[in-house]
Motif scaffolding. Sequence first.
Motif, mmCIF file in Angstrom:
data_model
loop_
_atom_site.group_PDB
_atom_site.id
_atom_site.type_symbol
_atom_site.label_atom_id
_atom_site.label_comp_id
_atom_site.label_asym_id
_atom_site.label_seq_id
_atom_site.Cartn_x
_atom_site.Cartn_y
_atom_site.Cartn_z
ATOM 1 N N ARG A 79 0.817 -1.208 0.000
ATOM 2 C CA ARG A 79 0.000 0.000 0.000
ATOM 3 C C ARG A 79 0.853 1.261 0.000
ATOM 4 O O ARG A 79 0.340 2.358 0.140
ATOM 5 C CB ARG A 79 -0.928 -0.009 1.216
ATOM 6 N N GLY A 80 2.171 1.076 -0.108
ATOM 7 C CA GLY A 80 3.063 2.224 -0.099
ATOM 8 C C GLY A 80 3.313 2.773 1.286
ATOM 9 O O GLY A 80 3.807 3.898 1.426
ATOM 10 N N GLU A 81 2.990 2.022 2.332
ATOM 11 C CA GLU A 81 3.202 2.482 3.698
ATOM 12 C C GLU A 81 4.491 1.899 4.252
ATOM 13 O O GLU A 81 4.821 0.730 4.008
ATOM 14 C CB GLU A 81 2.014 2.086 4.576
ATOM 15 N N ALA A 82 5.229 2.704 5.001
ATOM 16 C CA ALA A 82 6.511 2.276 5.555
ATOM 17 C C ALA A 82 6.280 1.414 6.794
ATOM 18 O O ALA A 82 5.674 1.866 7.775
ATOM 19 C CB ALA A 82 7.355 3.493 5.912
ATOM 20 N N GLN A 83 6.756 0.168 6.750
ATOM 21 C CA GLN A 83 6.612 -0.776 7.847
ATOM 22 C C GLN A 83 7.974 -1.101 8.454
ATOM 23 O O GLN A 83 8.976 -1.143 7.732
ATOM 24 C CB GLN A 83 5.956 -2.073 7.360
ATOM 25 N N PRO A 84 8.044 -1.334 9.772
ATOM 26 C CA PRO A 84 9.326 -1.719 10.374
ATOM 27 C C PRO A 84 9.875 -2.984 9.719
ATOM 28 O O PRO A 84 9.134 -3.932 9.464
ATOM 29 C CB PRO A 84 8.964 -1.964 11.841
ATOM 30 N N GLN A 85 11.166 -2.994 9.436
ATOM 31 C CA GLN A 85 11.812 -4.153 8.846
ATOM 32 C C GLN A 85 12.932 -4.633 9.783
ATOM 33 O O GLN A 85 12.766 -5.598 10.487
ATOM 34 C CB GLN A 85 12.353 -3.819 7.459
ATOM 35 N N MET A 86 14.044 -3.931 9.837
ATOM 36 C CA MET A 86 15.059 -4.225 10.847
ATOM 37 C C MET A 86 14.667 -3.629 12.196
ATOM 38 O O MET A 86 15.128 -4.079 13.247
ATOM 39 C CB MET A 86 16.421 -3.670 10.412
ATOM 40 N N VAL A 87 13.834 -2.603 12.144
ATOM 41 C CA VAL A 87 13.357 -1.965 13.372
ATOM 42 C C VAL A 87 12.312 -2.851 14.044
ATOM 43 O O VAL A 87 11.392 -3.346 13.391
ATOM 44 C CB VAL A 87 12.773 -0.571 13.061
ATOM 45 N N GLU A 88 12.473 -3.044 15.353
ATOM 46 C CA GLU A 88 11.494 -3.803 16.140
ATOM 47 C C GLU A 88 10.364 -2.910 16.617
ATOM 48 O O GLU A 88 9.183 -3.258 16.538
ATOM 49 C CB GLU A 88 12.194 -4.444 17.336
ATOM 50 N N ALA A 147 4.799 13.738 20.415
ATOM 51 C CA ALA A 147 3.502 14.177 19.905
ATOM 52 C C ALA A 147 3.644 15.163 18.752
ATOM 53 O O ALA A 147 2.812 15.182 17.836
ATOM 54 C CB ALA A 147 2.675 14.798 21.039
ATOM 55 N N ASP A 148 4.699 15.981 18.800
ATOM 56 C CA ASP A 148 4.884 16.960 17.724
ATOM 57 C C ASP A 148 5.689 16.412 16.554
ATOM 58 O O ASP A 148 5.941 17.121 15.575
ATOM 59 C CB ASP A 148 5.541 18.236 18.261
ATOM 60 N N GLY A 149 6.105 15.138 16.638
ATOM 61 C CA GLY A 149 6.818 14.512 15.548
ATOM 62 C C GLY A 149 8.250 14.961 15.376
ATOM 63 O O GLY A 149 8.885 14.626 14.372
ATOM 64 N N MET A 150 8.793 15.663 16.367
ATOM 65 C CA MET A 150 10.144 16.204 16.232
ATOM 66 C C MET A 150 11.216 15.312 16.842
ATOM 67 O O MET A 150 12.406 15.516 16.577
ATOM 68 C CB MET A 150 10.219 17.595 16.876
ATOM 69 N N ARG A 151 10.826 14.331 17.644
ATOM 70 C CA ARG A 151 11.804 13.448 18.282
ATOM 71 C C ARG A 151 11.393 11.999 18.087
ATOM 72 O O ARG A 151 10.240 11.638 18.332
ATOM 73 C CB ARG A 151 11.938 13.771 19.783
ATOM 74 N N TRP A 152 12.345 11.165 17.650
ATOM 75 C CA TRP A 152 12.100 9.772 17.335
ATOM 76 C C TRP A 152 13.138 8.903 18.029
ATOM 77 O O TRP A 152 14.278 9.305 18.186
ATOM 78 C CB TRP A 152 12.204 9.534 15.824
ATOM 79 N N ARG A 153 12.719 7.680 18.412
ATOM 80 C CA ARG A 153 13.657 6.682 18.935
ATOM 81 C C ARG A 153 13.324 5.344 18.292
ATOM 82 O O ARG A 153 12.147 4.936 18.245
ATOM 83 C CB ARG A 153 13.564 6.582 20.460
ATOM 84 N N PHE A 154 14.342 4.667 17.780
ATOM 85 C CA PHE A 154 14.185 3.408 17.066
ATOM 86 C C PHE A 154 14.986 2.321 17.767
ATOM 87 O O PHE A 154 16.139 2.535 18.153
ATOM 88 C CB PHE A 154 14.696 3.546 15.624
ATOM 89 N N THR A 155 14.380 1.139 17.894
ATOM 90 C CA THR A 155 15.059 -0.016 18.483
ATOM 91 C C THR A 155 15.077 -1.143 17.456
ATOM 92 O O THR A 155 14.041 -1.497 16.893
ATOM 93 C CB THR A 155 14.358 -0.489 19.762
ATOM 94 N N LEU A 156 16.278 -1.688 17.210
ATOM 95 C CA LEU A 156 16.444 -2.751 16.226
ATOM 96 C C LEU A 156 15.963 -4.086 16.767
ATOM 97 O O LEU A 156 15.943 -4.322 17.984
ATOM 98 C CB LEU A 156 17.916 -2.872 15.830
ATOM 99 N N ARG A 157 15.591 -4.978 15.854
ATOM 100 C CA ARG A 157 15.223 -6.341 16.245
ATOM 101 C C ARG A 157 16.414 -7.044 16.878
ATOM 102 O O ARG A 157 17.570 -6.835 16.497
ATOM 103 C CB ARG A 157 14.765 -7.131 15.017
ATOM 104 N N GLU A 158 16.121 -7.892 17.821
ATOM 105 C CA GLU A 158 17.184 -8.639 18.500
ATOM 106 C C GLU A 158 17.664 -9.777 17.598
ATOM 107 O O GLU A 158 16.900 -10.392 16.871
ATOM 108 C CB GLU A 158 16.650 -9.212 19.813
ATOM 109 N N GLY A 159 18.967 -10.058 17.641
ATOM 110 C CA GLY A 159 19.526 -11.198 16.938
ATOM 111 C C GLY A 159 19.901 -10.958 15.499
ATOM 112 O O GLY A 159 20.307 -11.894 14.803
#
Length: 549
Positions: free
Chosen positions: A91-100, A106-118
């Motif tokens: 559908r053209g939507e971005a889904q987590p792949q390596m990201v778990e 709330a304002d979309g200015m700060r993000w934190r990403f955690t990778l999948r384990e293993g």
Amino acid sequence: MPAPCPPQESAVPDRPSPLPGLGRRLAGAGLAALLATLAPAAGLAQARPDATLRVVLINDLGSLDPVQSTAAFVRNHGFMVYDQLFALDSRGEAQPQMVERFERSADGMRWRFTLREGLAFHDGAPVRAADAVASIRRWAQRDVVGKALAAATAALEVADERSFSLTLARPFALVKEALARPTASALFVMPERLAQTPATTAITDATGSGPFLFEAKEWRAGDRAVYRRNPAYRPRPEPPDGLAGGKVVKIERLEWLAMPDAATAAAALQSGEIDLIEQPSPDVIPLLERARGVRLFALNPVGYMIWLRPNHLVAPFNDPRARQAILHLVNQQEVLQAAGIRPSEQLPYCPSYFLCGTPLESRASATGLREADPARARVLLREAGYDGRKVVFLNATDSPINNAATLTIAAALERGGLAMDVPAMDWATLTQRRNRREAQDQGGWNLFVTVANVLDAQDPLSNLYLASPCEGGLAGWPCDAELERLRRSWWEEPDAARRRALLDAVQARAYQVLPYVNAGQFRTLAAHRSNIEGLRPTTVPVFWGVEKK
């Protein structure tokens, strides 16, 4: 410059069109990839030791660095050996792949990403947040989307072994979509030790964490590239969906073969010597339609554009009037017919920079590209000071469509008074020569043709050849501050109605400065042996979930 549900034989609509139900997403997010909507379940069958898939793609593998080169062959290689942080689904939507998981403020200015384990690289080293951060930074030095994200970023930092944070300095509504960048310089994660290589220096080590391992010792440029299943790869649990989901490899070995002669490739497919041709020459399509044991399907359901790229640094096309003269000499339908595109798969006329038949199609300020007007072109060339010097038009003869388009356009330009020189070479050589900035009489160039898919061109952010940044741009090096201001305003504007108006303004400015010329939109079919299953309409060729029966 975009595979099947169950294979669709040759049921092709009269013109490329976006997939149903995607209009609002594309118009709102701007990065809807228009990938296919149907995806088979992610079977868990074990790879058979004797299962070797032999494929002929548009071009053979010429280099390995997915950041330094925007060539499609490097992107295709990248999807085999690397993985992505996010990936675009059907559908053209971005889904987590390596990201778990990820969190955002709330304002979309700060993000934190955690990778999948293993997650692990091919050399056994674990994938760390430091690898992801270094990969993003290197990618952002070259890619048009990466540069836009970097310009909006205040900080990109490692938080711990598996987590990293992104803080924006100004609004950027498409963070996940940017991190899912699938083409041009696609965003793939490589080891930090490789990602620290200057973006101007090509990497030659293909260590990634993706579903295939690259057999460097078997790679012979101009002959074949070989990959084998990565037994340590850990696919996501979801079914494959577009470029996202579980990448379950069901073949043991993949051979990517070079067969530039279209008739040779078609004969090899009919005899079963090869299993798939990504883009058969249009003149062999009728033969393959009648061949037993062969099926055709739309790997790229939306279509392609032929892009004519002028060199903005050297005469005559350093003058916008000379570039505008091209509009009055090129006839899109003539180009498509010369390339052998069947009427059912061509758009006789498309003036849009963002693919016709999509919600972001625009016709603002469209000029020319239908009926030739050599007299008008000669006036513009005279005003631009054209002095009769040779125009060097690089021709990739190993691609039937590129070759036919180049020769047809060259003849049209000659009729308009330009003295043409059309040196023949393969695409890999062209991708190297186009980086030269010298004048044409010193080994430089003036024009080349490339073919782009919907992922390359769908909106003002992702359209890589539309970008005109003056410094650090792609070969051709267009420079226009106003076009850049309008592009940036588009991806920063949250209001949909205003974004539409800005889109038309981007298109109108593009027709004034012409970073490139759209020489025609079309669709072609891929062909494969009927015992190959699991192929899907993914726009770019990927081979997880594919098996021989």
